[in-house]
Design a protein around this motif. Sequence first.
Motif, PDB file in Angstrom:
ATOM      1  N   VAL A  95       0.697  -1.621   0.280  1.00 44.60           N
ATOM      2  CA  VAL A  95      -0.181  -0.133   0.299  1.00 44.60           C
ATOM      3  C   VAL A  95       0.903   1.467   0.055  1.00 44.60           C
ATOM      4  O   VAL A  95       1.754   1.216   0.257  1.00 44.60           O
ATOM      5  N   LYS A  96       0.744   2.369   0.060  1.00 43.54           N
ATOM      6  CA  LYS A  96       0.836   3.985  -0.457  1.00 43.54           C
ATOM      7  C   LYS A  96      -0.290   4.593   0.648  1.00 43.54           C
ATOM      8  O   LYS A  96      -1.382   4.244   0.702  1.00 43.54           O
ATOM      9  N   PHE A  97      -0.053   4.912   1.527  1.00 41.91           N
ATOM     10  CA  PHE A  97      -0.602   5.883   2.711  1.00 41.91           C
ATOM     11  C   PHE A  97       0.175   6.874   3.324  1.00 41.91           C
ATOM     12  O   PHE A  97       0.794   7.307   2.957  1.00 41.91           O
ATOM     13  N   LYS A  98      -0.832   7.780   4.045  1.00 39.49           N
ATOM     14  CA  LYS A  98      -0.573   8.975   4.311  1.00 39.49           C
ATOM     15  C   LYS A  98      -0.986   9.100   5.807  1.00 39.49           C
ATOM     16  O   LYS A  98      -2.050   8.725   6.309  1.00 39.49           O
ATOM     17  N   VAL A  99      -0.058   9.531   6.749  1.00 35.57           N
ATOM     18  CA  VAL A  99      -0.772   9.325   8.027  1.00 35.57           C
ATOM     19  C   VAL A  99      -0.184  11.024   8.536  1.00 35.57           C
ATOM     20  O   VAL A  99       0.082  11.721   8.050  1.00 35.57           O
ATOM     21  N   GLU A 100      -1.068  11.186   9.828  1.00 38.38           N
ATOM     22  CA  GLU A 100      -0.960  11.895  10.254  1.00 38.38           C
ATOM     23  C   GLU A 100      -1.061  11.929  11.962  1.00 38.38           C
ATOM     24  O   GLU A 100      -1.329  10.760  12.330  1.00 38.38           O
ATOM     25  N   ASN A 101      -0.345  12.895  12.420  1.00 44.14           N
ATOM     26  CA  ASN A 101       0.097  12.782  13.919  1.00 44.14           C
ATOM     27  C   ASN A 101      -0.405  14.368  14.598  1.00 44.14           C
ATOM     28  O   ASN A 101       0.452  15.269  14.727  1.00 44.14           O
ATOM     29  N   SER A 102      -1.747  14.020  14.857  1.00 42.34           N
ATOM     30  CA  SER A 102      -2.556  15.580  15.125  1.00 42.34           C
ATOM     31  C   SER A 102      -2.706  15.435  16.778  1.00 42.34           C
ATOM     32  O   SER A 102      -2.585  15.910  17.284  1.00 42.34           O
ATOM     33  N   THR A 103      -2.716  14.211  17.218  1.00 40.20           N
ATOM     34  CA  THR A 103      -3.660  14.141  18.583  1.00 40.20           C
ATOM     35  C   THR A 103      -2.667  13.555  19.197  1.00 40.20           C
ATOM     36  O   THR A 103      -3.122  12.976  20.045  1.00 40.20           O
ATOM     37  N   GLY A 104      -1.235  13.504  19.285  1.00 38.55           N
ATOM     38  CA  GLY A 104      -0.517  12.041  19.734  1.00 38.55           C
ATOM     39  C   GLY A 104      -0.372  10.573  19.451  1.00 38.55           C
ATOM     40  O   GLY A 104       0.811   9.945  19.197  1.00 38.55           O
ATOM     41  N   ALA A 105      -1.613  10.651  18.269  1.00 40.88           N
ATOM     42  CA  ALA A 105      -1.986   9.467  17.980  1.00 40.88           C
ATOM     43  C   ALA A 105      -1.584   9.353  16.297  1.00 40.88           C
ATOM     44  O   ALA A 105      -1.991  10.025  16.073  1.00 40.88           O
ATOM     45  N   ILE A 106      -0.870   8.762  16.010  1.00 41.17           N
ATOM     46  CA  ILE A 106      -0.476   8.309  14.003  1.00 41.17           C
ATOM     47  C   ILE A 106      -1.990   7.680  14.025  1.00 41.17           C
ATOM     48  O   ILE A 106      -2.471   6.769  13.214  1.00 41.17           O
ATOM     49  N   VAL A 107      -2.381   8.601  12.816  1.00 39.96           N
ATOM     50  CA  VAL A 107      -3.763   8.024  12.214  1.00 39.96           C
ATOM     51  C   VAL A 107      -3.595   8.211  10.478  1.00 39.96           C
ATOM     52  O   VAL A 107      -2.838   9.121   9.796  1.00 39.96           O
ATOM     53  N   VAL A 108      -3.529   6.141   9.471  1.00 37.04           N
ATOM     54  CA  VAL A 108      -3.954   6.946   8.638  1.00 37.04           C
ATOM     55  C   VAL A 108      -4.957   7.889   8.221  1.00 37.04           C
ATOM     56  O   VAL A 108      -5.978   6.981   8.728  1.00 37.04           O
ATOM     57  N   THR A 109      -4.703   9.027   7.651  1.00 34.37           N
ATOM     58  CA  THR A 109      -5.626   9.337   6.819  1.00 34.37           C
ATOM     59  C   THR A 109      -6.443   9.380   5.773  1.00 34.37           C
ATOM     60  O   THR A 109      -7.248   9.458   4.977  1.00 34.37           O
ATOM     61  N   GLU A 110      -5.172   8.076   4.559  1.00 31.26           N
ATOM     62  CA  GLU A 110      -5.319   7.893   3.318  1.00 31.26           C
ATOM     63  C   GLU A 110      -5.201   6.734   2.722  1.00 31.26           C
ATOM     64  O   GLU A 110      -3.689   6.691   2.997  1.00 31.26           O
ATOM     65  N   ILE A 111      -5.266   6.081   2.332  1.00 34.35           N
ATOM     66  CA  ILE A 111      -4.374   4.226   1.979  1.00 34.35           C
ATOM     67  C   ILE A 111      -5.048   4.206   0.652  1.00 34.35           C
ATOM     68  O   ILE A 111      -6.307   3.688   0.235  1.00 34.35           O
ATOM     69  N   GLN A 112      -4.706   3.665   0.221  1.00 31.44           N
ATOM     70  CA  GLN A 112      -4.571   2.673  -1.324  1.00 31.44           C
ATOM     71  C   GLN A 112      -3.437   1.971  -1.633  1.00 31.44           C
ATOM     72  O   GLN A 112      -2.040   1.855  -1.536  1.00 31.44           O
ATOM     73  N   LEU A 113      -4.034   0.997  -2.654  1.00 27.54           N
ATOM     74  CA  LEU A 113      -3.260  -0.164  -2.771  1.00 27.54           C
ATOM     75  C   LEU A 113      -2.235   0.022  -4.168  1.00 27.54           C
ATOM     76  O   LEU A 113      -1.988   1.075  -4.463  1.00 27.54           O
ATOM     77  N   ALA A 114      -1.075   0.084  -3.871  1.00 29.48           N
ATOM     78  CA  ALA A 114       0.187   0.184  -4.712  1.00 29.48           C
ATOM     79  C   ALA A 114       0.207  -0.610  -5.636  1.00 29.48           C
ATOM     80  O   ALA A 114       0.348  -2.344  -5.481  1.00 29.48           O
ATOM     81  N   LYS A 115       1.021  -0.823  -6.959  1.00 29.65           N
ATOM     82  CA  LYS A 115       0.662  -1.305  -7.608  1.00 29.65           C
ATOM     83  C   LYS A 115       2.404  -2.015  -8.097  1.00 29.65           C
ATOM     84  O   LYS A 115       2.852  -1.489  -8.362  1.00 29.65           O
TER      85      LYS A 115
END
Length: 115
Positions: A95-115
Amino acid sequence: MKQLKKITILTSLAAILAGGAMAQTTAQGTAGANAGVVSKSADMAEGEIKKVDKATKKLTIKHGEIKSLDMPGMTMLFQVKDLAMLDMVKAGDKVKFKVENSTGAIVVTEIQLAK
Ligand SMILES: [Cu+2]
């Protein structure tokens, strides 16, 4: 702001669905297939799903370097922004994904399958 993020997730969902359909019809196709879809790939991390845990709503991802978090590659747990993400991937998926570290927790905000 919250609304905008929701739209982003929906957009990437649509992209994944489109990408998946394309992948099936062009099984021997190469990287060019989703070039248009992953225009924002520069700031996305790459990884492999190790585990999808719906009970705890977390993904275990073996990821490469995440520049936005200044994090080297490792295997770790991530929370997800949208529970639908748990149905979009399975163990073994690249996968390819985007993360955010906003509230102390690391959260995946976007994810997509990588080819
Ligand atoms: Cu990590």
